[in-house]
Design a protein around this motif. Structure first.
Motif, mmCIF file in Angstrom:
data_model
loop_
_atom_site.group_PDB
_atom_site.id
_atom_site.type_symbol
_atom_site.label_atom_id
_atom_site.label_comp_id
_atom_site.label_asym_id
_atom_site.label_seq_id
_atom_site.Cartn_x
_atom_site.Cartn_y
_atom_site.Cartn_z
ATOM 1 N N GLN A 5 -7.373 -2.789 -2.937
ATOM 2 C CA GLN A 5 -6.007 -2.530 -3.159
ATOM 3 C C GLN A 5 -5.529 -1.727 -1.617
ATOM 4 O O GLN A 5 -5.893 -0.492 -1.359
ATOM 5 N N ILE A 6 -4.647 -2.643 -0.958
ATOM 6 C CA ILE A 6 -4.379 -2.173 0.319
ATOM 7 C C ILE A 6 -2.821 -1.490 0.328
ATOM 8 O O ILE A 6 -2.099 -2.128 -0.349
ATOM 9 N N SER A 7 -2.784 -0.211 0.510
ATOM 10 C CA SER A 7 -1.512 0.450 0.236
ATOM 11 C C SER A 7 -0.977 0.735 1.487
ATOM 12 O O SER A 7 -1.123 0.427 2.513
ATOM 13 N N ILE A 181 6.542 3.161 12.952
ATOM 14 C CA ILE A 181 6.201 2.454 11.603
ATOM 15 C C ILE A 181 5.290 1.114 11.997
ATOM 16 O O ILE A 181 5.917 0.291 12.536
ATOM 17 N N VAL A 182 4.183 1.124 11.463
ATOM 18 C CA VAL A 182 3.288 -0.065 11.837
ATOM 19 C C VAL A 182 3.182 -1.035 10.618
ATOM 20 O O VAL A 182 2.953 -0.643 9.661
ATOM 21 N N LYS A 183 3.563 -2.238 10.891
ATOM 22 C CA LYS A 183 3.426 -3.343 10.051
ATOM 23 C C LYS A 183 2.472 -4.383 10.469
ATOM 24 O O LYS A 183 2.670 -5.098 11.428
ATOM 25 N N LEU A 212 2.958 3.352 7.697
ATOM 26 C CA LEU A 212 2.234 1.941 7.588
ATOM 27 C C LEU A 212 2.891 1.006 6.361
ATOM 28 O O LEU A 212 3.076 1.586 5.261
ATOM 29 N N VAL A 213 3.196 -0.161 6.709
ATOM 30 C CA VAL A 213 3.806 -1.105 5.749
ATOM 31 C C VAL A 213 2.537 -2.091 5.726
ATOM 32 O O VAL A 213 2.425 -3.093 6.841
#
Length: 674
Positions: A5-7, A181-183, A212-213
């Protein structure tokens, strides 16, 4: 087996996958591996958290504070490299690929940490360029400064480098004092998520500095302002869509893009088979085709060789590619792993088929190759094409198969080679392998306008060169046209993307206060003792010493000439010196004046001054003849901490004569005990 599960990390909280989550498959097996994404993320809350919490906390710090923070983060990530390696195998990357992505990203942070300490001030304002004198008497001056934007940097990264891709943007952003904010791309976001967890768990960053997104951004870009930055890496089509976001256009949001690039490598005519350059060329092309399974924005897509050497290149390159073992990246014998997904595999094969309409595939068959891994994985062989008529071709110059695919083409002369390279309409990098300096100059003059970087290698530099495909944090990474027009990294240049350049105009006193650097004409401070007796922390910017005068005699000039061996006619021959339009007759040596100046201001006893480390900006303004006198004004111009034991003091030194006319000036650098 349950999915990982990657949050996301949003507004100070870890948010698990939820509505709209996507399943991510292992590149090695094609089996479901992880789940990521949540369309319920409150993007406005994330932006507010960055702008109102992260930004103010970062801006309170100096550049040196932030540089120390970057170094600590790099050290923390280094301590957890093995965990990142182990997880990164699932992207199809080999251990060698990890060194580029993970170690390369950490190394980039170390470089920015070092540059922040060495090239930026221990202050909150960066001075960009020299003082501009805007008035006759110097009471009204100008200075360009850079200060952090008061928004947020949204980083949209590609799948191929989940660690380096994040850190090469994050390092200059944080050094500038801007939250991020890193996506990451969803296909490999699980590696980025682990790196972000390591960073956040360290407690090194202030709250709000990093979010993080994992998954989609939602409508975040619709909420951006003129103080925000979007830094994008990916396809040209996606970049075009993002650039057209109404809020980005209306608010003039900075948009930094690094996108598609049909990079080329040119073999010089002098590099014939049997030369070190020919062997180097084949080695470089093979490496760039197979590293990260060709999934590199800087990979060589077009191989440009003299017509007479095409067959030799095909033979040598095919022989080298045949030695590449393709399979499970976890195996020590594997030289090339998988593409990131079967979807990416399908895209690469589709693009290769387009290229195949104009070029013959001379090596690599995707339907029949030796595979040492699961057939369900995203594996393809390296594929080499030969385009016999590159002038009429179009697909080979505008279609990027983002995998181990490259096209060889011949050139008639150097102008033809440059024209073919420029057909890419803007590249991140073109390499040239030649030992001929004239060839190198001609290629640079013809191709530089179409490239962000030109990499030249030969027998002299090959042992230490970093390779065609290695963007370095010291140098600009980007390119014009198709490559996106962006300029990432590039040392302090990269930091400025996240800052506003402003022209400040005012009196010397005002500029000194804003820039924390003494400006000529500012008030001087009278210290309680000789400045060379005062420790680094005790000295004040603007603290000034005025010395007594010393008369320069003809005996001084002649003794200096004979003692040093500098018997230049302007110092020793009255008639010859008088014929010189710059001198009235025999004059004192400039270096004599510097030596006498030091004798006037130096405190000889042991004290906090540890070493004289340099001299900058020396200018001689008026000749000194025998009988003239000189005196010195020594001012603390700037202070820069170097470590816990000492710091660098930059002194402004001005020499004037008996009529108070400027004779010389320079900046002296010393290391002073703290």
């Amino acid at each position: 087996m349950s999915l990982h599960q990657i949050s996301s990390f949003a507004a100070g909280t870890w948010v698990a996958p939820g509505e709209g989550a996507r399943t991510i498959a292992s590149a090695i097996t094609g089996a479901p591996f992880a789940s990521a994404g949540n369309t319920a993320l409150d993007v406005q809350a994330m932006l507010d958290y960055a702008r109102n919490t992260g930004g103010p906390a970062l801006r309170k710090l100096t550049f040196h504070d932030r540089a120390r923070m970057l170094k600590a983060l790099a050290q923390e990530l280094s301590a957890h490299k093995q965990a990142l390696y182990d997880l990164s195998f699932e992207t199809g990357a080999t251990q060698k690929d990890h060194l580029i992505d993970i170690d390369g990203g950490i190394g980039t942070m170390f470089v920015f940490a070092s540059k922040g300490r060495r090239e930026m001030p221990d202050a909150q304002v960066y001075l960009d360029g020299d003082i501009e004198q805007l008035s006759r008497n110097g009471t009204f001056l100008g200075q360009h400064i850079c200060t952090p934007l008061q928004g947020v940097a949204v980083h949209i990264n590609a799948f191929n480098f989940p660690v380096w891709g994040m850190l090469e943007k994050l390092a200059p952003t944080l050094l500038a004092g801007v939250p991020a904010i890193v996506k990451p791309a969803t296909n490999s976001c699980y590696v980025t998520e682990l790196a972000v967890r390591i960073i956040l768990d360290s407690g090194i960053l202030p709250a709000g500095a990093l979010q993080l997104v994992s998954g989609g951004l939602g409508d975040m870009l619709d909420h951006l302002s003129c103080q925000d930055v979007v830094s994008f890496t990916g396809s040209a089509n996606t970049a075009l869509k993002l650039r057209q976001t109404p809020a980005i256009l209306q608010n003039s949001v900075r948009f930094v893009a690094e996108q598609d690039s049909l990079n080329a490598s040119i073999l010089g005519r002098d590099a014939e088979p049997g030369t070190p350059e020919f062997d180097l060329f084949v080695k470089e092309v093979s490496r760039e085709m197979t590293t990260k399974a060709g999934q590199k924005c800087t990979a060589i897509r077009r191989i440009i060789a003299p017509d007479s050497q095409v067959d030799a290149v095909i033979s040598a390159l095919s022989e080298r590619l045949a030695k590449i073992t393709i399979g499970d990246p976890r195996a020590e014998t594997t030289r090339m792993g998988a593409l990131v997904s079967n979807g990416q595999k399908a895209d690469v094969l589709e693009k290769a088929n387009l290229i195949g309409q104009e070029a013959e595939r001379v090596y690599g068959n995707p339907d029949a190759f030796d595979l040492h891994g699961p057939e369900t994985g995203a594996f393809v062989p390296p594929m080499l094409f030969h385009c016999a008529d590159p002038d009429k071709a179009q697909r080979v110059h505008d279609t990027e198969a983002f995998g181990p695919v490259s096209t060889l083409m011949g050139y008639r002369d150097l102008d033809h080679a440059v024209a073919l390279a420029n057909r890419g309409q803007g590249s991140l990098v073109t390499s040239l392998i030649t030992h001929d300096t004239e060839v190198a100059r001609d290629v640079v003059m013809g191709a530089a306008a179409y490239n962000g970087r030109i990499y030249i290698n030969d027998r002299n530099s090959m042992a230490e060169s970093t390779g065609h495909g290695s963007p370095l944090p010291h140098m600009v990474h980007g390119g014009p046209g198709r490559a996106g027009g962006g300029e990432e990294m590039g040392g302090v240049r990269g930091v400025k993307h996240y800052m506003q350049r402003t022209a400040i105009q005012g009196s010397p006193r005002m500029l000194s206060s804003i820039g924390t650097k003494w400006v000529t004409g500012s008030p001087e401070i009278q210290g309680p003792a000789h400045p060379f007796t005062r420790k680094f922390g005790e000295l004040q910017v603007g603290e000034t010493l005025h010395t007594a005068s010393r008369v320069i005699t003809l005996e001084d000039i002649e003794h200096f000439a004979n003692f040093t061996g500098d018997t230049f006619y302007a110092h020793m021959d009255e008639e010859a010196a008088a014929r010189n339009p710059f001198f009235p007759g025999r004059v004192a040596h400039g270096y004599l004046l510097l030596s006498f100046a030091a004798g006037l201001f130096v405190e000889p006893n042991e004290g906090p001054v540890l070493a004289n480390t340099g001299l900058d900006g020396l200018r001689f303004m008026k000749p000194v003849v025998a009988g003239d006198s000189i005196k010195v004004r020594l001012t603390v111009k700037q202070k820069t901490p170097r470590n816990d034991d000492y710091g660098e003091v930059r002194w402004h030194v001005s020499l004037t004569n008996q009529d108070d006319e400027p004779v010389a000036e320079y900046e002296l650098l010393t290391m002073n005990a703290r």
